[in-house]
Motif scaffolding. Structure first.
Motif, PDB file in Angstrom:
ATOM      1  N   GLU A 106       0.838  -1.198   0.000  1.00 10.76           N
ATOM      2  CA  GLU A 106       0.000   0.000   0.000  1.00 10.76           C
ATOM      3  C   GLU A 106       0.871   1.245   0.000  1.00 10.76           C
ATOM      4  OE1 GLU A 106      -3.397   0.052   2.710  1.00 10.76           O
ATOM      5  OE2 GLU A 106      -3.025  -2.074   3.077  1.00 10.76           O
ATOM      6  N   GLY A 107       0.537   2.182  -0.873  1.00 13.54           N
ATOM      7  CA  GLY A 107       1.281   3.423  -0.919  1.00 13.54           C
ATOM      8  C   GLY A 107       2.621   3.319  -1.600  1.00 13.54           C
ATOM      9  N   HIS A 155      -4.760  -1.823  -7.878  1.00 16.10           N
ATOM     10  CA  HIS A 155      -3.463  -1.907  -7.209  1.00 16.10           C
ATOM     11  C   HIS A 155      -3.291  -3.295  -6.575  1.00 16.10           C
ATOM     12  CE1 HIS A 155       0.001   0.152  -5.233  1.00 16.10           C
ATOM     13  NE2 HIS A 155      -0.087  -0.936  -4.469  1.00 16.10           N
ATOM     14  N   GLY A 156      -2.135  -3.906  -6.813  1.00 22.03           N
ATOM     15  CA  GLY A 156      -1.829  -5.206  -6.233  1.00 22.03           C
ATOM     16  C   GLY A 156      -2.182  -6.386  -7.118  1.00 22.03           C
ATOM     17  N   VAL A 184      -7.277   6.053 -10.040  1.00 16.78           N
ATOM     18  CA  VAL A 184      -5.946   6.607  -9.751  1.00 16.78           C
ATOM     19  C   VAL A 184      -5.662   6.449  -8.262  1.00 16.78           C
ATOM     20  CG1 VAL A 184      -4.546   8.709  -9.632  1.00 16.78           C
ATOM     21  CG2 VAL A 184      -5.931   8.265 -11.655  1.00 16.78           C
ATOM     22  N   SER A 185      -4.512   5.904  -7.945  1.00 16.93           N
ATOM     23  CA  SER A 185      -4.144   5.705  -6.544  1.00 16.93           C
ATOM     24  C   SER A 185      -4.118   7.034  -5.799  1.00 16.93           C
ATOM     25  CB  SER A 185      -2.769   5.036  -6.453  1.00 16.93           C
ATOM     26  OG  SER A 185      -2.797   3.753  -7.016  1.00 16.93           O
ATOM     27  N   VAL A 347      -7.504  -9.896   0.396  1.00 21.55           N
ATOM     28  CA  VAL A 347      -6.502  -8.895   0.012  1.00 21.55           C
ATOM     29  C   VAL A 347      -5.457  -9.515  -0.893  1.00 21.55           C
ATOM     30  CG1 VAL A 347      -6.854  -7.502   2.079  1.00 21.55           C
ATOM     31  CG2 VAL A 347      -5.143  -9.332   2.109  1.00 21.55           C
ATOM     32  N   VAL A 348      -4.712  -8.650  -1.584  1.00 25.11           N
ATOM     33  CA  VAL A 348      -3.748  -9.142  -2.571  1.00 25.11           C
ATOM     34  C   VAL A 348      -2.449  -9.625  -1.939  1.00 25.11           C
ATOM     35  CG1 VAL A 348      -4.630  -7.803  -4.508  1.00 25.11           C
ATOM     36  CG2 VAL A 348      -2.965  -6.758  -2.948  1.00 25.11           C
ATOM     37  N   GLY A 349      -2.161  -9.227  -0.712  1.00 22.34           N
ATOM     38  CA  GLY A 349      -0.910  -9.667  -0.110  1.00 22.34           C
ATOM     39  C   GLY A 349      -0.764  -9.227   1.331  1.00 22.34           C
ATOM     40  N   LYS A 350       0.315  -9.701   1.950  1.00 20.19           N
ATOM     41  CA  LYS A 350       0.568  -9.430   3.361  1.00 20.19           C
ATOM     42  C   LYS A 350       0.688  -7.943   3.642  1.00 20.19           C
ATOM     43  CE  LYS A 350       4.000 -10.205   6.990  1.00 20.19           C
ATOM     44  NZ  LYS A 350       5.278 -10.843   7.356  1.00 20.19           N
ATOM     45  N   ASN A 351       1.373  -7.217   2.761  1.00 16.90           N
ATOM     46  CA  ASN A 351       1.609  -5.790   2.963  1.00 16.90           C
ATOM     47  C   ASN A 351       0.693  -4.911   2.124  1.00 16.90           C
ATOM     48  OD1 ASN A 351       3.681  -6.022   4.881  1.00 16.90           O
ATOM     49  ND2 ASN A 351       5.218  -6.351   3.295  1.00 16.90           N
ATOM     50  N   ASP A 352      -0.308  -5.523   1.526  1.00 15.26           N
ATOM     51  CA  ASP A 352      -1.179  -4.754   0.637  1.00 15.26           C
ATOM     52  C   ASP A 352      -2.630  -5.149   0.892  1.00 15.26           C
ATOM     53  OD1 ASP A 352      -2.442  -3.389  -1.403  1.00 15.26           O
ATOM     54  OD2 ASP A 352      -0.892  -3.835  -2.876  1.00 15.26           O
TER      55      ASP A 352
END
Length: 374
Positions: A106-107, A155-156, A184-185, A347-352
Motif C-alpha cells: 500500500e502506498g 493496485h496489487g 488513480v491511486s 486482500v492481494v498480499g501481506k503488505n497490501d
C-alpha cells in the motif's frame, strides 16, 4: 602479490565513487528521473547496481585470494578474514536476489513494491491511466466509465484481467460495451469529479468505486489530524539509511508490523461524524452528480469497505450512501458477499490491503446483476 592487492584497493576506491552515485545520489545532488519515478524502480538503475555488486565481489575475493590464500597467512586476523569474507559475499548475493523480488505494498512504500510497480503496472495509456488506449465514442457500443481510487485502478493485481472493470466488460461483451477505467491511486471524490469532466469520452454509464478513506483529503483540509508514525519513523541514523537504500534490509523491515490501523479508523470515524467535513465531502460528490446529469448517464456506486472491518465501514459511509440514493444513484454494497470470503483471500498480499481477485469478481458480478436489467 602486494602489487595485485594494491591495484584491487585502487579499484575499490573508484567503486566507492560508483557506490555513492548509485545508492546516495541525493548526497551528490543527483536525481535519477525516469517514467513513474519514484513509484517505479527503474530496471536500468538496478542493472547498474548489479554491475557494481559483481565488481565489488571480484575485488573482495581477489584481495582475499592474494592476501590470505596464496600468501598462506595465519593467525587470528587471517582466521577472522576467512570467516568474514564469505559472510560479506553471501549478504551481497542476497542483496542482489532481493533487487528482483516484487511485492505489492500500500502506498508503494517499500523497494519491493517499486519493483512490483515497474513489473506489473501495465498497460498505462497515453492519458496516464492503468488501462487500454481510449478509442473514442462509438455509437454502437455502451460506454461505461469506472471512476475511483487505487481499488478501482487494481493496485496489487498482477493482471488487469482480474480487475472488476475488465471483468465487467468481458461479461457484457467487447462487441457491445467499452469500459474505461479512470482509477488513480490516492484519488478522492474531488479528483474523481474533475477527471470525469476532463475525460474525452462521454459515458452512458458511470460506476463510482467508493472507499471509506475517500473523505481523507477534505478532512485534512478541515483540520482533522491523522496521528501516527510516518514510514521509517521508528528507525534513525545509520540503520534508517541502510533500510531506505538497500533491498534486503528494506524487504526485512517491511515484513514487520509498522501500521496503526486503529489510529486511521479513529480518523475516519471523526471525519464522517464531523458535519463540516461531511458536508464539504458531499459538495464534492455533488459535482459528480452534476456531471452525470449533464451527460444523462446512469450512475452506480459500489462501496468497498475496510476488508477486515466490514460492519464499521458500513456505519461510517452510510451518510454518503444515503446522499447518493437520494440523488438517484444505484448503490451496490458488498458486505454480505465479502463476509463469505476468508480473510486471507480478501486482500492481494501481506503488505497490501487492496482487493484481491475474488473481491474484484464479486464486484463485477454484483454490478452486472444490477446493470443487466437496466
Amino acid at each position: 602479490m602486494a602489487s595485485k592487492i594494491v591495484t584491487s584497493v585502487v579499484r575499490i576506491v573508484f567503486l566507492v565513487i560508483f557506490f555513492l552515485f548509485l545508492f546516495y545520489p541525493d548526497k551528490l545532488h543527483i536525481r535519477f528521473d525516469y517514467p513513474d519515478y519514484p513509484r517505479s524502480d527503474n530496471w536500468f538503475v538496478r542493472l547498474a547496481k548489479l554491475a557494481f555488486w559483481f565488481l565489488l565481489i571480484i575485488e573482495i575475493l581477489r584481495i582475499f585470494y592474494y592476501g590470505v590464500v596464496k600468501a598462506k597467512a595465519k593467525g587470528i586476523l587471517a582466521n577472522l578474514v576467512t570467516i568474514t569474507i564469505p559472510l560479506i559475499v553471501t549478504l551481497i548475493f542476497l542483496e542482489i536476489i532481493f533487487m528482483y523480488v516484487p511485492q505489492s505494498h500500500e502506498g508503494v512504500l517499500s523497494k519491493a513494491s517499486q519493483i512490483w510497480w515497474e513489473k506489473y503496472w501495465k498497460p498505462v495509456n497515453s492519458l496516464g491511466y492503468h488501462d487500454k488506449e481510449v478509442e473514442g465514442n462509438k455509437t454502437e457500443k455502451t460506454t461505461i466509465l469506472v471512476i475511483g481510487d487505487s481499488f478501482a485502478a487494481g493496485h496489487g493485481l498482477e493482471d488487469v484481467k482480474d480487475r472488476f472493470s475488465n471483468m465487467l466488460e468481458e461479461k457484457f461483451g467487447h462487441d457491445k460495451t467499452q469500459v474505461y477505467n479512470l482509477g488513480v491511486s490516492g484519488a478522492d471524490t474531488r479528483d474523481e469529479a474533475k477527471r470525469l469532466q476532463e475525460f474525452p469520452v462521454k459515458p452512458d454509464v458511470i460506476v463510482l468505486q467508493y472507499f471509506p478513506n475517500d473523505i481523507e483529503k477534505v478532512a485534512r483540509e478541515k483540520g482533522v489530524e491523522l496521528s501516527g508514525a510516518e514510514p521509517y519513523a521508528d528507525i534513525s541514523g545509520l540503520s534508517a539509511s541502510i533500510v531506505r537504500r538497500f533491498y534486503l534490509p528494506n524487504f526485512i523491515y517491511w515484513q514487520l508490523p509498522h501500521t496503526g490501523f486503529s489510529t486511521f479508523e479513529k480518523f475516519v470515524q471523526t471525519a464522517y461524524t464531523d458535519t463540516t467535513v461531511l458536508n464539504a465531502h458531499l459538495r464534492d460528490m455533488s459535482q459528480m452528480i452534476a456531471y452525470r446529469d449533464s451527460t444523462k448517464a446512469k450512475m452506480y456506486a459500489v462501496f468497498v469497505p475496510f476488508l477486515f472491518q466490514l460492519d464499521k465501514s458500513a456505519v461510517y459511509t452510510k451518510p454518503v450512501e444515503d446522499y447518493l440514493r437520494k440523488n438517484g444513484v444505484t448503490v451496490v454494497t458488498l458486505t454480505d458477499g465479502i463476509a463469505r470470503i476468508p480473510e486471507k483471500e480478501r486482500v492481494v498480499g501481506k503488505n497490501d490491503g487492496h482487493s484481491s481477485a475474488p473481491i474484484n469478481k464479486l464486484i463485477a458480478d454484483r454490478l452486472y446483476d444490477v446493470m443487466k436489467n437496466r
